[in-house]
Design an enzyme around this catalytic site. Structure first.
Site, short mmCIF file in Angstrom:
data_model
loop_
_atom_site.label_atom_id
_atom_site.label_comp_id
_atom_site.label_asym_id
_atom_site.label_seq_id
_atom_site.Cartn_x
_atom_site.Cartn_y
_atom_site.Cartn_z
CG HIS A 1 -1.73 1.17 1.46
ND1 HIS A 1 -3.11 1.14 1.43
CD2 HIS A 1 -1.39 2.45 1.74
CE1 HIS A 1 -3.57 2.37 1.67
NE2 HIS A 1 -2.54 3.17 1.86
CD GLU A 2 1.78 3.53 3.68
OE1 GLU A 2 2.04 4.61 3.12
OE2 GLU A 2 0.72 3.33 4.29
CG HIS B 1 0.43 6.09 -0.79
ND1 HIS B 1 -0.68 6.66 -1.34
CD2 HIS B 1 0.01 5.48 0.36
CE1 HIS B 1 -1.74 6.39 -0.57
NE2 HIS B 1 -1.35 5.68 0.47
#
Ligand SMILES: [Zn+2]
Length: 380
Positions: A62-63, A66
């Site tokens: 997820h990170e 980004h």
């Protein structure tokens, strides 16, 4: 956020983990083994551990989503850190346009939803061909928790991803990024209080221990939204002014081992107007700060004997900033710390204290001395 324990690098992005992740991992393994994997499964704890590790990896994905999108828009990525309440991708700058802001924010939840959908589909397939129930149960949990994570992160308040999406939308709508950030932080604060209240009532009324978790997340949102609102307000006054535009450049720097008398002589010699003296290690590395006002704590008769280190600000209270950083981003930290060393590639180039920050605010309020909001706020 402190960098935490370095775990390595993925595609040039530094990965780290805070020690609190260990707490999460232990709780997750226990929860999975006792509540998700069916009782009587032979390798129950092994499955639970695999599930917990995969979950942490999905947080990392997820990170990283980004981080990769931010980097594609030319934003520097400092590092990705996992901690107690999830992960953070620390960016060294701001997305240059509402579209970049929107896509950077949406990438994380998209990755979580995609991962959840994929694992869920595989779980259904494995179930159909009669795979072990424990494996299917852990995969179903992974799918559900990732979809939930995507949905939760899309709640529209900063600092959640949904808050960034809201900021991008407001930014696109009225063209003022800082006003948009302030709006998203305001919603984030309301959202945080709501979660805090919900968690507290879950705990107090229904007696659910899980309420503590929700209340903790709510509290984190309230405080993080407050910091974001502060930065947005600072930017509305300071615009893009860099640290270098406000710092003191005539500075005295002495060895940390010298005496108060030697430090006082250095101030008079190098920077008679200076309000602080920088300390350096024997190797020449800047390491601390002494306020000139604190010299008064040592009677003149003792100054030749007392080491200057004794009246230095605590080293963890001194902020270290770079000259090119935006003043608006560090103003809060410098005001809290009292002072900052401005360091460029390991070399001390200036000092910044509360008075410098206050003067920059005054100049900003008068609309002078700064380049102004010249950044292109539009997006094509
Ligand atoms: Zn995210």
């Amino acid at each position: 956020m402190r960098p935490g324990v370095p775990l390595g690098t993925i595609a040039g992005i530094k990965i780290g983990a805070n020690w609190s992740v260990l707490v999460v991992a232990v709780l997750l393994v226990q929860m999975l083994a006792l509540a998700v994997v069916p009782a009587g499964t032979p390798v129950r704890w092994l499955l639970a551990t695999a599930g917990a590790v995969t979950f942490l990896l999905s947080l990392l994905a997820h990170e990283l989503a980004h981080a990769f999108v931010a980097r594609a828009f030319g934003v520097r990525v400092e590092r990705v850190t996992l901690w107690l309440l999830g992960g953070v991708a620390e960016l060294g700058g701001e997305p240059p346009s509402p579209r970049a802001d929107l896509l950077t924010a949406a990438a994380g939840p998209a990755a979580s939803a995609l991962f959840g959908g994929l694992v869920g589909t595989i779980a259904v397939g494995l179930d159909a061909i009669g795979a072990p129930a424990g494996v299917v149960a852990v995969m179903r949990w992974l799918a559900a928790v990732n979809v939930l994570l995507a949905a939760f992160n899309l709640l529209p308040g900063a600092p959640l991803d949904g808050g960034r999406v809201l900021r991008a939308a407001l930014w696109r709508w009225h063209g003022d990024r800082d006003r948009a950030a302030l709006g998203a932080a305001g919603v984030g604060r309301v959202l945080g209080w709501c979660l805090l209240a919900l968690g507290a009532s879950e705990l107090l009324v229904a007696g659910l221990i899980g309420g503590i978790w929700l209340a903790l997340i709510g509290w984190f949102l309230v405080s993080a939204a407050g910091v974001e609102a502060g930065i947005a307000r600072n930017r509305m006054v300071l615009h893009d002014a860099p640290v270098s535009s406000a710092m003191q450049t005539r500075i005295a720097c002495v060895d940390a081992d010298c005496t108060v008398a030697e430090a006082a002589a250095a101030v008079i010699e190098a920077a008679p107007e200076g309000r602080a003296v920088a300390l350096r290690t024997a190797g020449g590395r800047p390491e601390g700060l002494v306020r000139v006002a604190d010299f008064a704590r040592v009677p003149p008769s003792q100054r030749a004997d007392v080491p200057v280190r004794r009246i230095a600000m605590p080293s963890n209270a001194v902020a270290v900033v770079a000259p090119a950083q935006r003043l608006a981003d560090v103003a809060g930290a410098v005001s809290r710390a009292g002072g900052a060393l401005v360091v460029d590639n390991g070399v001390l180039v200036g000092l910044l204290d509360r008075a410098d920050v206050a003067r920059a605010f005054e100049r900003g309020a008068l609309g002078s001395g700064h380049p102004g909001p010249g950044a292109d706020a539009g997006d094509s």
